[in-house]
Design a protein around this motif. Structure first.
Motif, mmCIF file in Angstrom:
data_model
loop_
_atom_site.group_PDB
_atom_site.id
_atom_site.type_symbol
_atom_site.label_atom_id
_atom_site.label_comp_id
_atom_site.label_asym_id
_atom_site.label_seq_id
_atom_site.Cartn_x
_atom_site.Cartn_y
_atom_site.Cartn_z
ATOM 1 N N PRO A 70 -5.242 -2.822 18.816
ATOM 2 C CA PRO A 70 -5.132 -3.318 20.196
ATOM 3 C C PRO A 70 -4.128 -4.470 20.275
ATOM 4 N N TRP A 71 -3.332 -4.485 21.338
ATOM 5 C CA TRP A 71 -2.333 -5.556 21.478
ATOM 6 C C TRP A 71 -2.982 -6.941 21.469
ATOM 7 N N SER A 72 -4.206 -7.019 21.966
ATOM 8 C CA SER A 72 -4.878 -8.323 22.032
ATOM 9 C C SER A 72 -5.137 -8.907 20.641
ATOM 10 N N GLN A 73 -5.178 -8.042 19.622
ATOM 11 C CA GLN A 73 -5.433 -8.501 18.256
ATOM 12 C C GLN A 73 -4.176 -8.484 17.379
ATOM 13 N N TYR A 74 -3.115 -7.925 17.924
ATOM 14 C CA TYR A 74 -1.930 -7.622 17.113
ATOM 15 C C TYR A 74 -1.272 -8.874 16.533
ATOM 16 N N ASN A 75 -1.073 -9.856 17.370
ATOM 17 C CA ASN A 75 -0.375 -11.070 16.953
ATOM 18 C C ASN A 75 -1.098 -11.755 15.790
ATOM 19 N N ASP A 76 -2.394 -11.965 15.930
ATOM 20 C CA ASP A 76 -3.163 -12.645 14.882
ATOM 21 C C ASP A 76 -3.187 -11.841 13.588
ATOM 22 N N LYS A 77 -3.328 -10.529 13.712
ATOM 23 C CA LYS A 77 -3.385 -9.674 12.534
ATOM 24 C C LYS A 77 -2.065 -9.726 11.750
ATOM 25 N N LEU A 78 -0.953 -9.748 12.480
ATOM 26 C CA LEU A 78 0.351 -9.782 11.810
ATOM 27 C C LEU A 78 0.628 -11.128 11.159
ATOM 28 N N LEU A 79 0.245 -12.202 11.820
ATOM 29 C CA LEU A 79 0.462 -13.520 11.243
ATOM 30 C C LEU A 79 -0.383 -13.701 9.977
ATOM 31 N N THR A 80 -1.585 -13.133 9.995
ATOM 32 C CA THR A 80 -2.418 -13.159 8.792
ATOM 33 C C THR A 80 -1.773 -12.357 7.672
ATOM 34 N N ALA A 82 1.394 -11.781 7.258
ATOM 35 C CA ALA A 82 2.572 -12.506 6.751
ATOM 36 C C ALA A 82 2.157 -13.616 5.803
ATOM 37 N N ALA A 83 1.077 -14.316 6.142
ATOM 38 C CA ALA A 83 0.617 -15.421 5.294
ATOM 39 C C ALA A 83 0.158 -14.930 3.931
ATOM 40 N N SER A 84 -0.466 -13.744 3.910
ATOM 41 C CA SER A 84 -0.971 -13.199 2.640
ATOM 42 C C SER A 84 0.051 -12.315 1.938
ATOM 43 N N LYS A 85 1.144 -12.036 2.648
ATOM 44 C CA LYS A 85 2.213 -11.159 2.133
ATOM 45 C C LYS A 85 1.714 -9.750 1.850
ATOM 46 N N THR A 86 0.664 -9.346 2.547
ATOM 47 C CA THR A 86 0.164 -7.976 2.457
ATOM 48 C C THR A 86 0.011 -7.439 3.870
ATOM 49 N N GLY A 87 0.597 -6.301 4.107
ATOM 50 C CA GLY A 87 0.551 -5.740 5.453
ATOM 51 C C GLY A 87 1.150 -4.360 5.478
ATOM 52 N N PRO A 88 1.674 -3.936 6.617
ATOM 53 C CA PRO A 88 2.241 -2.597 6.736
ATOM 54 C C PRO A 88 3.624 -2.528 6.098
ATOM 55 N N ASP A 89 4.173 -1.333 6.068
ATOM 56 C CA ASP A 89 5.573 -1.183 5.661
ATOM 57 C C ASP A 89 6.474 -1.285 6.883
ATOM 58 N N VAL A 90 6.006 -0.692 7.987
ATOM 59 C CA VAL A 90 6.774 -0.658 9.239
ATOM 60 C C VAL A 90 5.834 -1.069 10.363
ATOM 61 N N LEU A 91 6.371 -1.694 11.395
ATOM 62 C CA LEU A 91 5.544 -2.139 12.510
ATOM 63 C C LEU A 91 6.333 -2.125 13.801
#
Length: 413
Positions: A70-80, A82-91
């Motif tokens: 959901p867009w309402s959660q997107y920003n926080d999830k991505l910043l988290t 980035a901080a952990s350096k674990t996330g998607p390949d593409v976004l």
């Protein structure tokens, strides 16, 4: 892995075989990981994205695991992430979010890719969209879908007050809105949107305002103050409701049209068709009326980017380029109503509808809001300032002086 020499000692040979075996398992494991991409998408991807991603898999053998967020959660999830350096390949990244994610080093610099492939050259895209991907001369994404704002209007009601076409200037907009508001109680002519952060800034630009100059806000300068004085005339004389009417689009725009003109994006097209109960001949869309300088609109949309810490850079870039192709932007439009950013895509028959082509024309005069990380908060603060003007009759100049100081402090934090 293979060996060119035969080793004489059995122990050494056995060791070599063991090492070779380990190496092959590791290679297979790595290969398997590289054959799967993770794609984060804001919203529901099942209908909009999965069919296109499946085509990518057929062509390349690379699977795409899509995570709908959901867009309402997107920003926080991505910043988290980035901080952990674990996330998607593409976004996918909303255009207004790009400054935050570039600043947090969430997105990979793909400048070399952009400059080496003519099919994704910046001039292939609308300027407003391309500008959302470029920071300090470097590119951090590819434009994927675009939206801009146009004027929605009731043709039949405007005709009843002497307008056979949509207002083309600020003067005509105010005149038509005033006449339409004389139809009776709770009847208006135009909606001055008090819930849309870009609204006042858009009119300010049409009046020649520079919103930021060397990162210094210019919100209390004459061009912006005069534009808000203009908008406030609508609310003062009853040509616009002072606040949200809480009416559905069918109630406000359909029927006898209490609010027969408003500014919005392409998503309102289907809502009107489905809910307003109007004939095609009763309503239309038009480019924004021109102010003192221009009829500049606001560019929004989404960009495709590569996560800065991906371990699968090669396939991630391949996927981003694939999704940005003309035929795939068109498929995405047909699946989601999200308009393509490639100019060439607009020659397709699926975009030939005269109303859709109005958005195409408006995109020639459309720019994103200033690309700084504080902009979303600035927009929310503006809405509070406008509320004081529209509801409490606050002095426009004094209100904007306060807002300008508030913005300076926010930027300088």
């Amino acid at each position: 892995m293979h060996f060119k020499k035969i080793l004489g000692l059995a122990a050494v040979a056995a060791s070599a075989i063991l090492l070779a075996s380990c190496g092959n398992n590791s290679s297979k494991s790595s290969s398997k990981a590289n054959d799967t991409l993770t794609f984060w998408y804001g919203g529901d991807a099942d209908t909009a994205v999965k069919p296109i991603a499946n085509e990518f898999t057929k062509k390349t053998g690379v699977k795409v695991k899509i995570q709908s967020i959901p867009w309402s959660q997107y920003n926080d999830k991505l910043l988290t992430a980035a901080a952990s350096k674990t996330g998607p390949d593409v976004l996918v990244v909303g255009t207004t979010q790009m400054p935050n994610f570039v600043g947090s080093k969430t997105l990979m610099d793909i400048t070399d890719t952009v400059k080496s492939d003519s099919s994704i050259a910046p001039d292939k895209f609308f300027t407003g969209s391309e500008n959302t991907t470029k920071f300090n001369g470097k590119y951090y994404g590819l434009p994927w879908y675009v939206e801009t704002r146009v004027l929605y209007y009731r043709k039949d009601l405007l005709k009843s007050v002497g307008y056979n076409q949509a207002p083309k200037t600020w003067d005509e907009l105010y005149d038509a809105a005033t006449k339409l508001s004389k139809r009776g109680k709770n009847m208006y002519g135009f909606n001055v949107d008090g819930a849309e952060p870009t609204f006042g800034f858009m009119f300010a630009r049409q009046n020649g305002a520079t919103l930021l100059k060397n990162d210094k806000p210019q919100f209390n300068k004459k061009a912006m103050v005069d534009s808000l004085e203009y908008l406030n005339k609508f609310t003062k004389n009853g040509a616009s409701p002072k606040q949200d009417t809480k009416l559905s689009i069918g109630q406000s725009f359909g029927g006898n049209g209490p609010v027969p003109m408003f500014i919005s994006g392409p998503w309102m097209m289907s809502s009107i068709k489905n809910d307003a109960g109007l004939k095609d001949s009763q309503w239309g869309v038009a480019e924004l009326p021109k102010g003192k300088v221009s009829n500049m609109s606001s560019t929004g949309g989404g960009d495709l980017a590569v996560f800065n810490y991906t371990k699968n850079k090669k396939n991630a870039i391949k996927f981003v380029k694939f999704m940005s192709k003309k035929e795939n932007q068109l498929k995405y439009y047909k699946n989601s109503d999200s308009m393509p950013t490639l100019k060439a895509a607009w020659q397709d028959e699926s975009l030939s509808d005269s109303r859709i082509q109005v958005f195409r024309k408006q995109l020639n005069n459309s720019e994103p809001m200033p690309l700084i990380k504080q902009w979303d908060q600035i927009g929310q603060n503006y809405l509070k300032a406008w509320e004081q003007i529209a509801l409490n009759n606050a002095d426009v100049q004094k209100t904007m002086d306060t807002f300008n100081t508030q913005t300076e402090e926010l930027i300088n934090k």
